[in-house]
Design an enzyme around this catalytic site. Structure first.
Site, PDB file in Angstrom:
ATOM      1  N   CYS A   1       0.866  -1.110   0.024  1.00  0.00           N
ATOM      2  CA  CYS A   1      -0.016   0.049  -0.085  1.00  0.00           C
ATOM      3  C   CYS A   1       0.854   1.337  -0.018  1.00  0.00           C
ATOM      4  O   CYS A   1       1.453   1.775   1.134  1.00  0.00           O
ATOM      5  CB  CYS A   1      -0.788  -0.044   1.345  1.00  0.00           C
ATOM      6  SG  CYS A   1      -1.917   1.464   1.308  1.00  0.00           S
TER       7      CYS A   1
ATOM      8  N   CYS B   1      -0.490   4.255   2.184  1.00  0.00           N
ATOM      9  CA  CYS B   1      -0.197   3.983   3.659  1.00  0.00           C
ATOM     10  C   CYS B   1       1.381   4.256   4.116  1.00  0.00           C
ATOM     11  O   CYS B   1       1.429   4.650   5.045  1.00  0.00           O
ATOM     12  CB  CYS B   1      -0.490   2.491   4.096  1.00  0.00           C
ATOM     13  SG  CYS B   1      -2.013   1.802   3.141  1.00  0.00           S
ATOM     14  N   ASP B   2       2.228   3.757   3.199  1.00  0.00           N
ATOM     15  CA  ASP B   2       3.594   3.524   3.543  1.00  0.00           C
ATOM     16  C   ASP B   2       4.608   4.293   2.705  1.00  0.00           C
ATOM     17  O   ASP B   2       5.965   4.693   3.141  1.00  0.00           O
ATOM     18  CB  ASP B   2       4.089   2.026   3.466  1.00  0.00           C
ATOM     19  CG  ASP B   2       3.071   1.324   4.544  1.00  0.00           C
ATOM     20  OD1 ASP B   2       2.607   1.815   5.436  1.00  0.00           O
ATOM     21  OD2 ASP B   2       2.865   0.188   4.126  1.00  0.00           O
TER      22      ASP B   2
END
Ligand code: FAD
Ligand code: NAP
Length: 339
Positions: free
Chosen positions: A136, A139-140
């Site tokens: 992701c 997300c990261d």
């Protein structure tokens, strides 16, 4: 504390399919209950710009899903933050157990559990998950400011992730097993002309290499699919974007599946192999897998559920009538043709 609650329509999943089903089922006065699962808002919460949702030239995925949730709530759907851990469809009412301890019983169920990112299954991928290996980018990605990143895959997700990661990375290498991308042309064009992105064709990930102390990725070993030649790419982050698999865990042993685990529905409907259980969105769609098609199927599922419940009620009325007739006139047997 455990409790039991009954609803006419239980919707499992809070992606575009689930929320659209909630809007339609609420407007049909079915008073649905929607259980959101571990990812409220579904897959679109893991992306940034969505450019193909009709009516919005560009919308942020998480914003779109917040609006869908608000829409479902405004129409009267009860939205619950819980995860369904088991679903019994052997008899009616259907019974679902929630991670919270709540038992949900329902006259009809709409499954909209969507899909989850696939992994390659390499031991080194598993070892570094959360320590440099991710599925992701939204997300990261932020953790890799000024670093080199490798993205694996050739579909829309891989290309979008690679483009998004250029916001942080000094360089992104997209590794794909063929020399042709599956992604939409517009995304391909953006990728191929991006100065920070390099593509490595005909290669697959062989191993993620890194250190244990502190735990983190140092690079990847990739293999040429034809020659078998191994090469190394230094990087701090590896994003696996090789597609998504249907989240069928709740029903894989009880409903008919096809095409490698997608819930089978009757053509042109959302009816599964169990009457009263409907499926919509990525869980049942191995071809299109788009937000708009999932939303469309969510609408269909609510309309199918409404029709199913109306037919059930008609049957009950007919049965009640059949039992009532002998009481009215004990000398006359109930007849289907009687007016
Ligand atoms: P999902 O969005 O997958 O939602 C599934 C829901 O089910 C989640 O809320 C989850 O919490 C819930 N759930 C799962 N298991 C349980 C359980 N046991 N109990 C309760 N709830 C459960 N499509 C586009 O059209 N345009 C795009 O630009 C686009 N970009 C994308 C970018 C990325 C990075 C990804 C991954 C996908 C993208 N897609 C895009 C595809 C799109 O996101 C999906 O087609 C769509 O989200 C599918 O909707 P869905 O409702 O079927 O399921
Ligand atoms: P996808 O379209 O299935 O693409 C998966 C990619 O990973 C393919 O390029 C595939 O290679 C590669 N791959 C699969 N298994 C592999 C393996 N074991 N090793 C190496 N490579 C492997 O998946 P996706 O990109 O996640 O997209 C899923 C769905 O969401 C699609 O329907 C997509 O359109 C939709 N989506 C839409 C948008 C958008 O509209 N902007 C954005 C993201 C996702 P091959 O090409 O060789 O098969």
């Amino acid at each position: 504390m455990s409790d039991t609650r009954h609803t006419r329509v239980l919707i499992i999943g809070s992606g575009p399919a689930g929320y659209t089903a909630a809007v339609y089922a609420s407007r049909a006065m079915l008073e649905p209950v929607l259980v959101q699962g571990i990812e409220p808002g579904g897959q679109l919460t893991t992306t940034t710009e969505v450019e193909n949702w009709p009516g919005d030239t560009e919308v942020q995925g998480p914003d779109l899903m917040v609006r869908m949730e608000a829409h479902a709530k405004a129409m009267g759907c009860e939205i619950i933050g819980d995860i369904i851990t088991s679903l019994d469809v052997a008899g009616r009412p259907f019974t679902a157990k929630g991670d919270s301890g709540t038992t949900y019983t329902a006259d009809a169920v709409i499954l909209a559990t969507g899909a989850r990112a696939k992994w390659l299954g390499l031991p080194s991928e598993e070892a570094f998950k959360g320590f440099g290996v991710s599925a992701c980018a939204t997300c990261d990605g932020f953790f890799y400011r000024g670093q080199e990143i490798v993205v694996i895959g050739g579909g829309n997700t891989a290309v979008e992730e690679a483009l998004f990661l250029t916001n942080f990375a000094s360089k992104v290498t997209l590794v794909h097993r063929r020399d042709e991308l599956r992604a939409e042309k517009i995304l391909q064009n953006r990728l191929l002309k991006h100065p920070k992105i390099e593509t490595l064709w005909h290669h697959v990930l062989e191993e993620v290499v890194g250190s244990d102390n502190p735990k983190g990725v140092e690079g990847v070993r990739v293999k040429h699919v034809e020659t078998g030649e191994i090469s190394e790419i230094p990087c701090k982050g590896v994003f696996i974007a090789i597609g998504h698999a249907p989240a069928n865990e709740l029903v894989k042993d009880t409903l008919e599946m096809h095409n490698g685990g997608y819930v089978k529905v009757e053509a042109g409907s959302t009816r599964t192999s169990v009457p009263g259980v409907f499926a919509a969105g990525d869980l049942t769609d191995h071809i299109y897998r788009q937000a708009v098609t999932s939303a469309g199927m969510g609408c269909m599922a609510a309309l199918d559920a409404e029709k199913f419940l109306a037919e059930q009620e008609d049957e009950l009325v007919t049965e009640a009538g059949a039992y009532a007739a002998p009481l009215d006139d004990p000398t006359e047997a109930p007849s289907e043709t009687a007016e």
